[in-house]
Each structure stands twice: as structure tokens, then as C-alpha cells.
Enzyme design. Structure first.
Site, mmCIF file in Angstrom:
data_model
loop_
_atom_site.group_PDB
_atom_site.id
_atom_site.type_symbol
_atom_site.label_atom_id
_atom_site.label_comp_id
_atom_site.label_asym_id
_atom_site.label_seq_id
_atom_site.Cartn_x
_atom_site.Cartn_y
_atom_site.Cartn_z
ATOM 1 N N LYS A 283 -2.884 -14.631 17.612
ATOM 2 C CA LYS A 283 -2.095 -15.724 17.035
ATOM 3 C C LYS A 283 -2.985 -16.942 16.770
ATOM 4 C CE LYS A 283 2.160 -14.159 16.671
ATOM 5 N NZ LYS A 283 2.788 -14.018 15.324
ATOM 6 N N TYR B 141 -2.697 -10.932 22.406
ATOM 7 C CA TYR B 141 -1.647 -11.467 21.525
ATOM 8 C C TYR B 141 -1.922 -12.946 21.218
ATOM 9 C CZ TYR B 141 3.037 -13.233 20.283
ATOM 10 O OH TYR B 141 4.102 -13.842 19.676
ATOM 11 N N SER C 7 2.529 -18.990 18.797
ATOM 12 C CA SER C 7 3.137 -18.925 20.128
ATOM 13 C C SER C 7 2.414 -19.848 21.081
ATOM 14 C CB SER C 7 3.035 -17.482 20.636
ATOM 15 O OG SER C 7 3.313 -17.421 22.023
#
Lengths: 321, 321
Positions: B150, B146, B122
Site C-alpha cells: 500500500k 500488505y 491503509s
């Protein structure tokens, strides 16, 4: 101030401990205790404060829970499986370098005391076809599992800090020279031994040509930077708490000239030039064009010149005759 | 060609599956089986090859061992706990996004079959005070757990690929718009709903001003890129197998103008402008100046203009009246 050094039996951990014993303070406070931990129990250390020595395995969460307590305020995390070892034994590298670091961070999180954690990363996080120069904003693109595990450690240190679980800071160490002790099987071993052995009156082999360039920092300056790194104000670190530690880009010729300037012409005569293509192919893949702007802005420092590295070796590490 | 989609119940996983069913081939070979796995068992899918649907938890290594077999040749790994969830529940994010990914990679390593793994990363890996523009050589500096998880996944995909355990490739997804379905509580939700709801004949609220810029990719183009990403030759990827997926930098005004160009003036009238400072403060911290050079060189593509995103929504996702 209660301090823990993980990897406290290694040469850098030992030097940090000695320096702390000499000054007696950290972050403007009197040191009240120092715990040295390593896989093998570190030797005792004379200090003006209590020093405890622990055999501990960072891959064992229960041992980490015993070691890191609510009283622990500053942790120097130097425990690692090194490059060649992590490459040969992938699982060992993952267990120690990744999951061991997570054990420390999760223990700190569980305590809720937000200790200062000084994480030793490495310039081995950089590599591949990433363009020069390498700055603090360059993507880590490790070409070894050791480098990958250190780069993951950096991300964890940043995120655990952002969440307030720790007050972390990470420093990517240049190649340390002149490193004390015996040569080892690392491809970089000659970068210390071509200076150390001649200063000890012994022969050494240089496997690359005199124009070979690399990026160096002395042990004394490295220790000073890590201690200063523990003292930095968190607010000054910004959102990225990991940075390149300043070093000097030097050719082999410059290193030897510095040795001659400090110690006279005799040591250089003890160097034999024997090209070793299997060493060259590894070390010529390494990077040397770094811009450690952030650390310099924060007051961390490279050696003034390699003459310092030579002089520091003679003062700090030359074996007694 | 035996394919597994982790996160096969999500809207992107479902669209990948439908596209594979439509073409029947991947990497120049006929597809012989497709397994769709998600926490809740995905619905059946019509295809010219056998499709199996599995309820599976990637945090459970035994379930992963059952799912990923020696026959599995290509794995699309889309399973993740999303941004707001991973921020609110740190442990859940670590378990799914980090340890779940490790379960997949370690299973592949244990098999020794070096499957192709398409990892969806992302643009949330980028952030903080890193200077613009953001390129494939910019350091990930995530400002969410998050994003950190990632970014760690990217390092693992690279290292497991370098070691020959997998043939990995990772793609950092832009914000997907127009995303089908219902609005959600993500701060980015309006970036689809201000287009989707009016095209559906419903009202929508825009919480930012028309000059707000961000970086977008349509679902159809995203799916095409991920499938093309699975087909890329490993040799073309170099040492860094993760890259920015091309998108378009657009203002809200440009998006609405494109909607009007495609669907006439009525939908835009359904947008109410209601500044929401609590949304603005989040989304104005996000980055939009990306240079996805590597992906473009490899033949991956952004939408030609937001008119495409609108048209694709009408063709692919408009609910039946």
C-alpha cells in the site's frame, strides 16, 4: 566473503572496490572474491583476491540470476538511472530503478541465502511541502520519478528484510562533493565543479549566490559509510533499515573559504559568478535541513568540515598533470 | 460522468455504488455510467444510470485495458489482497496489490486521459518504532507486506499524478467498525464483532481488556469520505496526495458504552471476556495516535462519536429478522 557491486563501473562503485582491495576484509572476514557488474563491462582492478568484471543489465532477470549466486554474501546495489534521465525517460527509470531492484531482490529470495544488500537511496526521496527539519521519521515525498523509485526501493528493502529474504540496509546519499570527473548536465553539477575545476587550474561558473545552502558528503566518506553500512549488525537497524547518510549543510561561501584554506587564494579567483535562474529555480527547491540521527548513532559520519572534502579531492582524484 | 469501481463486489465498493446510485452525481456532474468490477462478477445494482458488472482480474493487463477506457473519468481502486492473505502468500500480495495497481496506472497513462483515481490505502503503512503521534508527514514504516504494498501504491499514485498521468488521491483507512457481515480470521475481527453480534442478538468474544485503544471509522462515514475524496480539487491536495482518513481513537469500554447508549443494556451482556494472548500481541503492536490534519482541513470527517457507528450499523446493515 564473496562480494558483488552492481554499478561497479561508476565512480562510487569503483571507489568501493578499490577500498575493499586495500583492506582485503569485510564484516570481519577475508574477501575471497569480488564481482564488478555494470551495463558496460568495468575495467579490471588489482586486488589481493580474484576480481571478475561483468557486463550485465539489471533489468534482465536471467542476467541477474547468473550474477547473483548462492555464494554471493554481500551486494552493493548502486545501479540506477539518475534523476534527470529517469525524469526524461519514465519507462527507463521504472525498468532500471524499480524493476531492476526487484530482479535483484527476487533473485536473492529465490536463493534463500539472505545476502546482505546495501541499497543506495537518495535524499531526493524528500521534498514538497513537508516541514523542516527532515529526520529519519519524515515521510518520503519525492518530487521526481527518480526519488519515487528510490523510495519504493526502500520499502522493498525493508519488507524483503522483514521477511528474511535479504539482510538489507539503505542509505540516502547527500549530494556528493567534490565529485571527480567532468561536469555533467545535472542541476547539481556546479556543486562539485566550482571546487574541482579551480583545483584543476580551470575556470568554473557558479550559477547561484554565495549564500545558497545545500547538504554535502565527500566521495571518500561516502564510500567509508557504505562499507561500514554493509558491516552493521542487522539487530542494530530496527524495523526501518533505511536512513539519511550524514552530510554537512554548507553555503557556497563556506565551501569556497574551505578551498582557500586548503589550497590558497588562487583557485577561488577562477570562479565566475553568473546567476542562472533556470538552475536556481531547481536547486532552491531542494532541501538541506537534515537530522541523520540514526546513522550517527550507528557510527556513520559526515566530513569534519569542507576542508576535508577539498583535501580528499586533492589526495584521491586530482588528475595527474 | 463515467465511473469504475475496482473491488466493486466488496462491502465498501458496494456501499460506494449504492451511494452513487442514490445521489446520481459526482464532481458536480450527472453520472452517466457505473462499472463494477471484481474477481467474481458483482451482483446487479438498481440505479438511475446504466450499471455494468464485470468479472475481472487486475493482475491481467489485457483485462484492465478492456475495463478502463478513454470514457472512464473516475476510478475507485479498492481491489486488494488483505493483510493476512498478503502475509501468507507473498507473491499473491505483490501481484495484486503492487502489480495490479501498476496495471491500472499504466493503463491510465497509456490512455492519456488523466482520470481521477481514488486509491484506498491503509493505516497499516505505519508501524515499528516511529514516534507518536503519527501525522501526514510521518514516514510509512509498514510491518506487513500488505502495508508495504500500500505504501508503494501511494508513491506511485503521487508520482503518476505529478507526471499528469492520473489525477490521484489516496486515503489511509482506519479500522472500519461496525463492519457488516460475518466475523473473519483477521486479528481485528473482534473490533466489529463485539458490537455487531450483540446488536444481532448473538454472543461475541472480546479477546482484549476494556482499556484497549484503537482507531475507528464507520462504513457510512468512510464511503462519504471516499466520495468526497473523489470530488476534491487537485490543486488543494498539494504535492502529497495521500493522507490519513479521520477516525476516532476509542477504548473498547467507550465502544460498548456507546452501544449501550444507543441500543440499551442488553447487547453488552452478550459479550464474553476471554483474553486471547495471540490476538493481543498482534493488535497491541498497532498504532492509534493519529493526527489526520490534512483530511480534516479538506472537509473529510470522522464519526462524531461511536454512537454514530452503532446507529449507522442499525440503519444500514442490521440483517432483516
Amino acid at each position: 566473503m564473496n562480494i558483488l557491486i552492481l554499478g561497479g563501473g561508476g565512480f562510487l562503485g569503483r571507489k568501493i572496490a578499490s577500498q575493499l582491495a586495500a583492506t582485503g576484509t569485510l564484516r570481519g572476514q577475508k574477501i575471497t572474491s569480488l564481482a564488478l557488474a555494470d551495463l558496460a563491462q568495468p575495467a579490471p582492478l588489482e586486488a589481493p583476491f580474484p576480481v571478475t568484471c561483468h557486463a550485465a543489465d539489471i533489468t534482465d532477470r536471467a542476467q541477474m540470476d547468473a550474477l547473483v549466486t548462492a555464494e554471493t554474501q554481500v551486494i552493493f546495489h548502486l545501479a540506477a538511472v539518475v534523476s534527470a534521465h529517469a525524469e526524461a525517460e519514465f519507462d527507463t527509470g521504472m525498468q532500471v530503478n524499480l524493476f531492476g531492484t526487484l530482479n535483484l531482490l527476487d533473485r536473492a529470495r529465490a536463493l534463500g541465502t539472505c545476502p546482505v544488500v546495501v541499497f543506495t537511496s537518495s535524499l531526493a526521496v524528500f521534498g514538497g511541502e513537508v516541514p523542516d527539519p527532515i529526520t529519519d521519521w519524515t515521510i518520503p515525498n519525492p518530487q521526481s520519478s527518480y526519488g519515487a523509485q528510490k523510495a519504493i526501493g526502500e520499502l522493498l528493502v525493508n519488507d524483503y528484510s522483514r521477511k528474511g529474504f535479504i539482510d538489507g540496509r539503505g542509505f540516502r546519499l547527500p549530494t556528493i562533493s567534490v565529485r571527480p570527473g567532468a561536469p555533467n548536465r545535472a542541476a547539481s553539477s556546479f556543486m562539485s565543479s566550482i571546487i574541482r575545476e579551480p583545483l584543476n587550474g580551470q575556470g568554473a561558473i557558479c550559477p547561484v549566490d554565495p549564500d545558497f545552502e545545500h547538504y554535502y558528503l565527500s566521495p571518500r566518506r561516502c564510500v567509508g559509510n557504505l562499507i561500514r553500512g554493509a558491516e552493521l549488525d542487522a539487530a542494530a537497524l530496527g524495523t526501518q533499515r533505511c536512513m539519511i547518510l550524514p552530510g554537512r549543510r554548507l553555503s557556497i561561501r563556506q565551501m569556497i573559504d574551505a578551498m582557500t584554506a586548503v589550497a590558497g587564494p588562487e583557485p577561488a579567483k577562477l570562479i565566475r559568478w553568473e546567476p542562472q535562474p533556470e538552475i536556481e529555480v531547481i536547486v532552491k527547491g531542494w532541501r538541506f535541513d537534515y537530522r541523520p540521527d540514526k546513522a550517527l548513532d550507528l557510527g556513520l559520519a559526515a566530513d569534519a568540515g569542507f576542508e576535508e572534502n577539498v583535501a580528499f579531492y586533492l589526495e584521491d582524484d586530482l588528475p595527474a598533470r
